[in-house]
Motif scaffolding. Structure first.
Motif, mmCIF file in Angstrom:
data_model
loop_
_atom_site.group_PDB
_atom_site.id
_atom_site.type_symbol
_atom_site.label_atom_id
_atom_site.label_comp_id
_atom_site.label_asym_id
_atom_site.label_seq_id
_atom_site.Cartn_x
_atom_site.Cartn_y
_atom_site.Cartn_z
ATOM 1 N N PRO A 96 0.832 -1.210 0.000
ATOM 2 C CA PRO A 96 0.000 0.000 0.000
ATOM 3 C C PRO A 96 0.869 1.263 0.000
ATOM 4 C CG PRO A 96 0.118 -0.896 2.215
ATOM 5 C CD PRO A 96 0.893 -1.849 1.317
ATOM 6 N N HIS A 97 0.327 2.336 -0.572
ATOM 7 C CA HIS A 97 1.078 3.591 -0.615
ATOM 8 C C HIS A 97 0.157 4.773 -0.342
ATOM 9 C CE1 HIS A 97 4.485 1.459 -2.280
ATOM 10 N NE2 HIS A 97 3.691 0.944 -3.202
ATOM 11 N N PRO A 98 0.479 5.604 0.652
ATOM 12 C CA PRO A 98 -0.260 6.854 0.863
ATOM 13 C C PRO A 98 0.273 7.916 -0.095
ATOM 14 C CG PRO A 98 1.369 6.557 2.607
ATOM 15 C CD PRO A 98 1.468 5.348 1.708
ATOM 16 N N CYS A 150 4.957 8.865 -2.677
ATOM 17 C CA CYS A 150 4.453 8.087 -1.559
ATOM 18 C C CYS A 150 4.914 8.728 -0.262
ATOM 19 C CB CYS A 150 4.979 6.655 -1.635
ATOM 20 S SG CYS A 150 4.483 5.677 -0.195
ATOM 21 N N ASN A 152 4.891 7.346 2.651
ATOM 22 C CA ASN A 152 5.654 6.423 3.487
ATOM 23 C C ASN A 152 7.113 6.731 3.129
ATOM 24 O OD1 ASN A 152 7.077 4.283 4.575
ATOM 25 N ND2 ASN A 152 5.561 2.752 3.984
ATOM 26 N N HIS A 155 9.656 4.636 1.463
ATOM 27 C CA HIS A 155 9.346 4.347 0.060
ATOM 28 C C HIS A 155 9.792 5.497 -0.841
ATOM 29 C CE1 HIS A 155 5.910 1.231 0.949
ATOM 30 N NE2 HIS A 155 7.089 0.882 1.440
ATOM 31 N N LEU A 160 10.017 6.160 -4.837
ATOM 32 C CA LEU A 160 8.606 6.283 -5.256
ATOM 33 C C LEU A 160 8.222 7.767 -5.269
ATOM 34 C CD1 LEU A 160 6.048 5.335 -6.284
ATOM 35 C CD2 LEU A 160 5.683 4.006 -4.237
#
Ligand SMILES: [Cu+2]
Length: 184
Positions: A96-98, A150, A152, A155, A160
């Motif tokens: 998952p990626h915020p 992202c 996170n 990441h 990302l």
């Protein structure tokens, strides 16, 4: 289950069970005008998050990709001031990626093809689970060159990261370690 209660001496605690229902902002609340028309968007972009073998800072590994590219060789999303922009975020990366676009708020249009039907879901960071596809829209009203990454942060450090740029806007700053910047 275990829990931590934080409070002053003598604070009473009461265990609270985790709610059984998860709030889904896609359907929560009452529709209202968005203030922009995604049906007449000036630009539409894909932000496909993947993972592929490659090199990052010279290190081989399975690295995050944006539209198949590994950071920093990720094409920018280019807009002009005033554009209504749609972006399709498609997470095929196994995690998952915020996702967070600097300088703008985005409104969620759909998730996995299901249109948003609640109050306008304006957000700064959008959690996109593995396998999910979100469509968002925003108004390009803040000229600059903005990270779209992202949140996170490990990441992001792992690459990302993409950028949104406005036509005609330049910067003297460079990507990568040679710039001398170490924001992470
Ligand atoms: Cu992430």
């Amino acid at each position: 289950a275990s829990a931590v209660v934080v409070g002053p001496d003598g604070a009473a605690s009461s265990a609270t069970a985790r709610p059984t229902a998860t709030l889904d902002l896609l359907t929560y609340g009452t529709p209202a005008p968005l203030g922009l028309d995604p049906g007449a968007a000036d630009r539409s972009f894909d932000y496909v998050i993947g993972r592929a073998p490659g090199f990052l800072d010279g290190k081989p590994g399975m690295h995050w990709t944006v539209n198949g590219h590994t950071y920093p060789d990720v094409p920018m999303f280019e807009v002009a001031e005033g554009d209504v922009v749609r972006m399709r975020i498609d997470n095929r990366s196994g995690a998952p990626h915020p996702m967070h676009l600097h300088g703008h708020h985005v409104v969620v249009l759909s998730r996995d093809g299901v249109a948003a039907s609640g109050s306008p879901w304006w957000t700064d960071s959008l959690e996109v689970a593995d396998g999910e596809v979100y469509e968002v829209a925003f108004l390009a009203d803040n000229p600059g060159i903005w990270m779209d990454h992202c949140h996170n942060l490990p990441h992001a450090t792992e690459g990302l990261v993409a950028h949104l740029m406005y036509a005609g806007v330049t910067t003297p700053y460079l990507l990568g370690h040679d710039s001398g910047n170490v924001p992470e």
